[in-house]
Design a protein around this motif. Structure first.
Motif, mmCIF file in Angstrom:
data_model
loop_
_atom_site.group_PDB
_atom_site.id
_atom_site.type_symbol
_atom_site.label_atom_id
_atom_site.label_comp_id
_atom_site.label_asym_id
_atom_site.label_seq_id
_atom_site.Cartn_x
_atom_site.Cartn_y
_atom_site.Cartn_z
ATOM 1 N N ASP A 118 -51.862 -49.593 -28.351
ATOM 2 C CA ASP A 118 -52.833 -48.556 -27.967
ATOM 3 C C ASP A 118 -52.320 -47.724 -26.795
ATOM 4 O OD1 ASP A 118 -54.642 -49.141 -29.907
ATOM 5 O OD2 ASP A 118 -55.815 -50.534 -28.668
ATOM 6 N N CYS A 119 -51.707 -48.392 -25.830
ATOM 7 C CA CYS A 119 -51.194 -47.658 -24.667
ATOM 8 C C CYS A 119 -50.010 -46.779 -25.064
ATOM 9 C CB CYS A 119 -50.808 -48.620 -23.545
ATOM 10 S SG CYS A 119 -52.252 -49.252 -22.662
ATOM 11 N N ILE A 120 -49.164 -47.256 -25.964
ATOM 12 C CA ILE A 120 -48.019 -46.439 -26.398
ATOM 13 C C ILE A 120 -48.544 -45.184 -27.097
ATOM 14 C CG2 ILE A 120 -45.963 -46.349 -27.872
ATOM 15 C CD1 ILE A 120 -45.616 -49.347 -27.390
ATOM 16 N N LYS A 121 -49.585 -45.365 -27.924
ATOM 17 C CA LYS A 121 -50.178 -44.207 -28.615
ATOM 18 C C LYS A 121 -50.677 -43.178 -27.596
ATOM 19 C CE LYS A 121 -52.138 -46.085 -32.495
ATOM 20 N NZ LYS A 121 -53.389 -46.704 -32.949
ATOM 21 N N GLU A 122 -51.381 -43.669 -26.603
ATOM 22 C CA GLU A 122 -51.916 -42.740 -25.604
ATOM 23 C C GLU A 122 -50.813 -42.081 -24.787
ATOM 24 O OE1 GLU A 122 -55.399 -45.008 -23.743
ATOM 25 O OE2 GLU A 122 -55.747 -42.908 -23.202
ATOM 26 N N LEU A 123 -49.751 -42.837 -24.542
ATOM 27 C CA LEU A 123 -48.635 -42.314 -23.749
ATOM 28 C C LEU A 123 -48.060 -41.048 -24.387
ATOM 29 C CD1 LEU A 123 -46.642 -42.940 -21.363
ATOM 30 C CD2 LEU A 123 -45.287 -44.259 -23.014
ATOM 31 N N PHE A 130 -53.645 -39.827 -19.956
ATOM 32 C CA PHE A 130 -52.499 -40.665 -19.585
ATOM 33 C C PHE A 130 -51.206 -40.172 -20.242
ATOM 34 C CE2 PHE A 130 -56.208 -43.428 -19.216
ATOM 35 C CZ PHE A 130 -56.047 -43.916 -17.928
ATOM 36 N N TYR A 131 -51.255 -38.985 -20.862
ATOM 37 C CA TYR A 131 -50.101 -38.440 -21.575
ATOM 38 C C TYR A 131 -48.854 -38.452 -20.682
ATOM 39 C CZ TYR A 131 -47.251 -34.974 -24.087
ATOM 40 O OH TYR A 131 -46.233 -34.319 -24.745
ATOM 41 N N ARG A 132 -47.818 -39.125 -21.149
ATOM 42 C CA ARG A 132 -46.524 -39.216 -20.455
ATOM 43 C C ARG A 132 -46.635 -39.785 -19.039
ATOM 44 N NH1 ARG A 132 -42.475 -37.353 -23.207
ATOM 45 N NH2 ARG A 132 -41.142 -37.258 -21.381
ATOM 46 N N TYR A 133 -47.667 -40.578 -18.786
ATOM 47 C CA TYR A 133 -47.756 -41.213 -17.472
ATOM 48 C C TYR A 133 -47.009 -42.562 -17.522
ATOM 49 C CZ TYR A 133 -49.438 -43.299 -13.221
ATOM 50 O OH TYR A 133 -49.474 -43.910 -11.993
ATOM 51 N N PRO A 134 -45.929 -42.718 -16.760
ATOM 52 C CA PRO A 134 -45.036 -43.882 -16.920
ATOM 53 C C PRO A 134 -45.639 -45.211 -16.471
ATOM 54 C CG PRO A 134 -44.021 -42.150 -15.566
ATOM 55 C CD PRO A 134 -45.444 -41.782 -15.743
ATOM 56 N N LEU A 320 -42.338 -46.660 -18.833
ATOM 57 C CA LEU A 320 -41.195 -45.877 -18.350
ATOM 58 C C LEU A 320 -40.008 -46.019 -19.304
ATOM 59 C CD1 LEU A 320 -39.713 -44.157 -16.249
ATOM 60 C CD2 LEU A 320 -39.280 -46.242 -14.932
ATOM 61 N N HIS A 321 -39.761 -47.258 -19.752
ATOM 62 C CA HIS A 321 -38.682 -47.476 -20.721
ATOM 63 C C HIS A 321 -38.967 -46.769 -22.043
ATOM 64 C CE1 HIS A 321 -37.722 -50.770 -17.919
ATOM 65 N NE2 HIS A 321 -36.497 -50.686 -18.399
ATOM 66 N N GLN A 322 -40.254 -46.767 -22.427
ATOM 67 C CA GLN A 322 -40.646 -46.050 -23.657
ATOM 68 C C GLN A 322 -40.256 -44.583 -23.544
ATOM 69 O OE1 GLN A 322 -42.092 -46.735 -26.548
ATOM 70 N NE2 GLN A 322 -42.723 -48.854 -26.302
ATOM 71 N N LEU A 323 -40.636 -43.966 -22.413
ATOM 72 C CA LEU A 323 -40.385 -42.540 -22.225
ATOM 73 C C LEU A 323 -38.886 -42.246 -22.196
ATOM 74 C CD1 LEU A 323 -43.103 -41.802 -19.505
ATOM 75 C CD2 LEU A 323 -43.050 -40.883 -21.834
ATOM 76 N N ILE A 324 -38.128 -43.102 -21.530
ATOM 77 C CA ILE A 324 -36.680 -42.869 -21.430
ATOM 78 C C ILE A 324 -36.028 -43.029 -22.803
ATOM 79 C CG2 ILE A 324 -34.511 -43.717 -20.472
ATOM 80 C CD1 ILE A 324 -36.065 -44.492 -17.946
ATOM 81 N N SER A 325 -36.342 -44.135 -23.492
ATOM 82 C CA SER A 325 -35.605 -44.361 -24.738
ATOM 83 C C SER A 325 -36.044 -43.381 -25.832
ATOM 84 C CB SER A 325 -35.673 -45.817 -25.197
ATOM 85 O OG SER A 325 -36.980 -46.226 -25.314
ATOM 86 N N TYR A 326 -37.319 -42.988 -25.823
ATOM 87 C CA TYR A 326 -37.767 -41.969 -26.784
ATOM 88 C C TYR A 326 -37.123 -40.625 -26.445
ATOM 89 C CZ TYR A 326 -40.841 -38.764 -29.288
ATOM 90 O OH TYR A 326 -41.330 -37.762 -30.085
ATOM 91 N N GLY A 327 -37.128 -40.295 -25.168
ATOM 92 C CA GLY A 327 -36.563 -39.016 -24.734
ATOM 93 C C GLY A 327 -35.067 -38.929 -24.972
ATOM 94 N N PHE A 328 -34.369 -40.053 -24.814
ATOM 95 C CA PHE A 328 -32.915 -40.045 -24.963
ATOM 96 C C PHE A 328 -32.518 -40.071 -26.443
ATOM 97 C CE2 PHE A 328 -28.690 -42.082 -24.885
ATOM 98 C CZ PHE A 328 -28.031 -41.108 -24.150
ATOM 99 N N GLY A 329 -33.276 -40.844 -27.228
ATOM 100 C CA GLY A 329 -33.081 -40.822 -28.677
ATOM 101 C C GLY A 329 -31.923 -41.636 -29.222
#
Ligand code: ZN
Ligand code: ZN
Ligand code: FE
Length: 758
Positions: A118-123, A130-134, A320-329
């Motif tokens: 649920d938190c990943i979805k909201e992220l 909470f959009y993109r809040y690490p 934070l790891h979610q955002l980095i690894s998704y962003g880096f691809g």
């Protein structure tokens, strides 16, 4: 005659729960149940668990109790439940009370929990606040132990205390219908921790800009240090060979494989072989590093693993790891943020000081880490997800003993040090600390000990250590004024596996290991021990061979190989045709080593199976000198896996007391095989022979319960084959899962041994 309807009489119950019931949305769950079944009263965290007082109709209370035990949050684990009927008090509604801090100390503190779905979805939902809040979290996920200053799990006991919630967060925190109801770590962009990025150009960026710049730098092949859950990690593009090589040079880590951070399971499957079992552990709340067979994909640089066939992979353990690894691809190298032989950095000042000549930039934040925790490592062995390094996601989950004990502190070993304390009938095993050869690690060990005793409010009545007087952990025990008990290294290994499975004597244990000091002052390491109620007997051991240079042999398999040949051929080894081995030494080295062996100077005899593995690996030219701990044995195992063969070599059991497993016939045969057969085949035959030896010894005694422990049982081929053979012969076999088979489990074993024998 009609009976008049009785007015229903309310009853009041006090329900005391012990177990894993704090920090996972348990109180909100109880609150919702109380509303559903119209109960008045309260729920509160106590140091030993959760107390609930309910007042209402007995019929409804029955349902309440049923739901309490069957419908609780999935991470919860109720281990004890007691009910007391009370006189009715005057309640208005049902409340979540402030924590009660007095009373008995609870052993149940949750480890850190990776972001929930649920938190990943909201992220990633642009409409969420909470959009993109690490640092998004809820009552089911987020950091726990790493940010706790003291027990109980309440915001003011964590490093979130510095971030008072904004009105929006407070509203969610107070709303029983919200999934962040009473979420202690609730925070948003407005009120919570924030990211910043320090770069070598001395520019500081904040929030989203910091994140974007860090990702950009990773694309440029730079090394980015990030403040992760339990400490710093160093990240680098795993597809960029030059960048990986640069990290290797800067970290002084020539060959040891690097772990990878991968965005999700689909991406993992592109680079490694997975199974239902390994996928389950990869996606578990602990997000450990899982060692998986590599697909040798072009997606990642060869230099990640060098010639090792296993890839260490973890999924994001924080938003934070979610955002980095998704962003880096793409997969990223994610290795511990420490200098070689030093402990993990976990605050900015330390990281900037220690890592500034390794990292190009630092992605940090202002939420303090209280307990430093390395990433945990799991290897699937014998159909179990076995922990090889136990830290983030697992520490400080307690290990239950069958009986209560006085407070004990066990100081563990020298390598892969951990320590253990007992709390009534629970043992808390500390996080992995590391090898105690450096002063920095010794200081970290002291810090972990002090924190652990303070955190659980324990004054040990006794201290337990290894027999080896030179271990730093032993010296530390000797300095204390407490009564002291030493437990032999390999006995402690067996007891650690017994504690994990709550086994009592009699058991028969195989402790196959590197080296440890024996009760006869010799170096042991290939031990078959009969653990009985009143005595422990060394039932059998491996034929001892000299380890020339003592401790140096652990780093240099060529020394073990020399020792093995010396046991077989004596001084003739230097004059016979052993060029295969002797070419690994210079002439001066050979001259000195020969003297040393012949004069029996600095060449202690050892029964170590670990060193036997090393020696054979070297004779097969797999690894004359280890670049990292255990390299030779790992390469030998991987060679064996390739062969798919069941043949074995002859060996001899010398009918002494204790029995001696004589491997010399096997070595003679191996020497004959070397010019004729493939390395893989010889490696397989060697492993198969060891399993035969084990079965042979097991069948020469009367206990049906067999325990396998010690560093050699990190070897999946060996462990699986030994278990299979023993089980087919009718034995009950116990191997490790939650506790490392290596020296990381010693402290638990020492402590358990003390409760049984002390
Ligand atoms: Zn969540
Ligand atoms: Zn807020
Ligand atoms: Fe050991």
């Amino acid at each position: 005659m009609s009976k008049s309807k009785k007015t229903p009489i309310k009853e009041q119950q006090l329900i005391c729960l012990q177990g894993l019931v704090q920090g996972i949305g348990f109180r909100p769950f109880v609150y919702r149940l109380a509303k559903k079944y119209q109960q008045q009263g309260y729920v509160a965290n106590t140091p030993s668990g959760v107390n609930i007082v309910i007042q209402g109709l007995p019929e409804q209370q029955k349902h309440f109790l049923e739901d309490l035990q069957t419908k609780h949050p999935s991470l919860a684990d109720i281990q004890k439940l007691s009910i007391e009927i009370q006189a009715c008090s005057d309640f208005k509604g049902f409340h979540i009370q402030r924590s009660q801090t007095e009373g008995q100390a609870s052993a149940f503190i949750l480890p850190d929990i990776s972001p929930c779905p649920d938190c990943i979805k909201e992220l990633f939902n642009p409409n969420s606040r909470f959009y993109r809040y690490p640092f998004i979290s809820c009552s089911l996920c987020g950091p726990r132990y790493s940010i706790m200053r003291q027990r109980t799990y309440d915001r003011n006991h964590t490093s979130m205390a510095n971030f008072p919630p904004c009105p929006d967060c407070l509203k969610e925190y107070q709303n029983p219908e919200n999934r962040r109801f009473h979420a202690q770590t609730i925070a948003c962009e407005k009120c919570g921790p924030q990211l910043s990025l320090y770069t070598s150009e001395h520019a500081t960026l904040y929030k989203e800009q910091a994140l974007q710049k860090a990702i950009q730098q990773l694309h440029q092949g730079k090394i980015v240090a990030i403040k992760a859950v339990g400490g710093f990690q160093l990240l680098v593009d795993a597809s960029n060979s030059a960048a990986v090589e640069r990290l290797r040079i800067k970290k002084q880590r020539p060959e040891k494989p690097f772990a990878l951070l991968v965005e999700n399971l689909i991406e993992v499957q592109k680079i490694a072989h997975t199974s239902i079992q390994t996928e389950r552990i990869l996606t578990s709340y602990a997000s450990p590093i899982v060692l998986l067979p590599s697909k040798n994909s072009k997606i990642i640089a060869n230099s990640i693993t060098k010639n090792n066939g296993l890839l260490g992979i973890m999924l994001p353990s924080s938003p934070l790891h979610q955002l980095i690894s998704y962003g880096f691809g793409k997969p990223l190298v994610a290795t511990s943020g420490n200098r070689s032989q030093e402990p993990l950095c976990y605050d900015e000042t330390q990281a900037l000081d220690k890592l500034s000549d390794i990292a190009d930039s630092f992605l940090i934040h202002n939420r303090a880490i209280i307990h430093p925790l390395d990433d945990s490592i799991i290897r699937p062995i014998n159909q179990k997800n076995t922990l090889l390094r136990r830290a983030r996601g697992y520490t400080p989950l307690p290990i239950a003993l069958k009986e209560s004990t006085t407070p004990i502190l066990a100081t563990g070993g020298q390598m892969k040090n951990t320590l253990a304390i007992s709390l009534n009938s629970q043992v808390i095993l500390s996080q992995h600390i590391g090898d105690l050869n450096s002063i920095a690690n010794q200081q970290r060990r002291q810090q972990v000990e002090t924190n652990l005793l303070q955190f659980y409010d324990i004054q040990p009545a006794k201290i337990i250590c290894d027999l080896h007087p030179d271990y730093h952990s032993t010296q530390r025990a000797l300095q204390s004024s407490l009564p002291i008990q030493a437990v032999q290294h390999h006995q402690a290994h067996i007891f650690s596996c017994m504690a994990e499975h709550q086994l009592s004597p009699p058991v028969f244990g195989f402790a196959w290991d590197g080296t440890g000091l024996g009760t006869d002052q010799q170096l042991w390491g290939g031990e078959c021990l009969a653990i009985n109620k009143n005595e422990i007997q060394r039932h059998a051991y491996f034929y001892p061979f000299p380890l020339v240079g003592g401790d140096k042999a652990a780093q240099e398999p060529r020394r073990s190989a020399l020792g093995l040949l010396y046991a077989l051929q004596d001084d003739q080894l230097f004059t016979s045709d052993n060029s295969n081995l002797l070419q690994n030494f210079s002439e001066t080295e050979l001259y000195l080593l020969r003297q040393s062996l012949n004069k029996k100077l600095n060449a202690p005899l050892s029964s170590s199976v670990g060193r036997l593995f090393d020696g054979i690996a070297c004779l097969l030219n797999l690894c004359p000198v280890n670049q990292y701990e255990g390299q030779a044995a790992l390469l030998l195992e991987q060679a064996a896996h390739q062969a798919n063969n069941t043949q074995s070599y002859a060996f001899n059991i010398i009918p002494d007391k204790p029995l001696i497993i004589d491997w010399r016939p096997m070595l003679s045969a191996i020497l004959k095989d070397i010019p004729l057969l493939s390395k893989n085949l010889i490696a397989a035959k060697f492993h198969n022979t060891l399993a035969e030896m084990l079965l042979n010894i097991a069948q020469r005694q009367n206990t049906s319960t067999i325990v396998l422990s010690g560093g050699c049982f990190q070897n999946a081929y060996l462990t699986e084959l030994c278990s299979k053979k023993l089980e087919s012969a009718g034995f009950s076999v116990y191997t490790h899962e939650k506790i490392p088979p290596n020296d990381g489990g010693l402290a638990l074993g020492q402590l358990y041994a003390a409760t049984l024998t002390g």
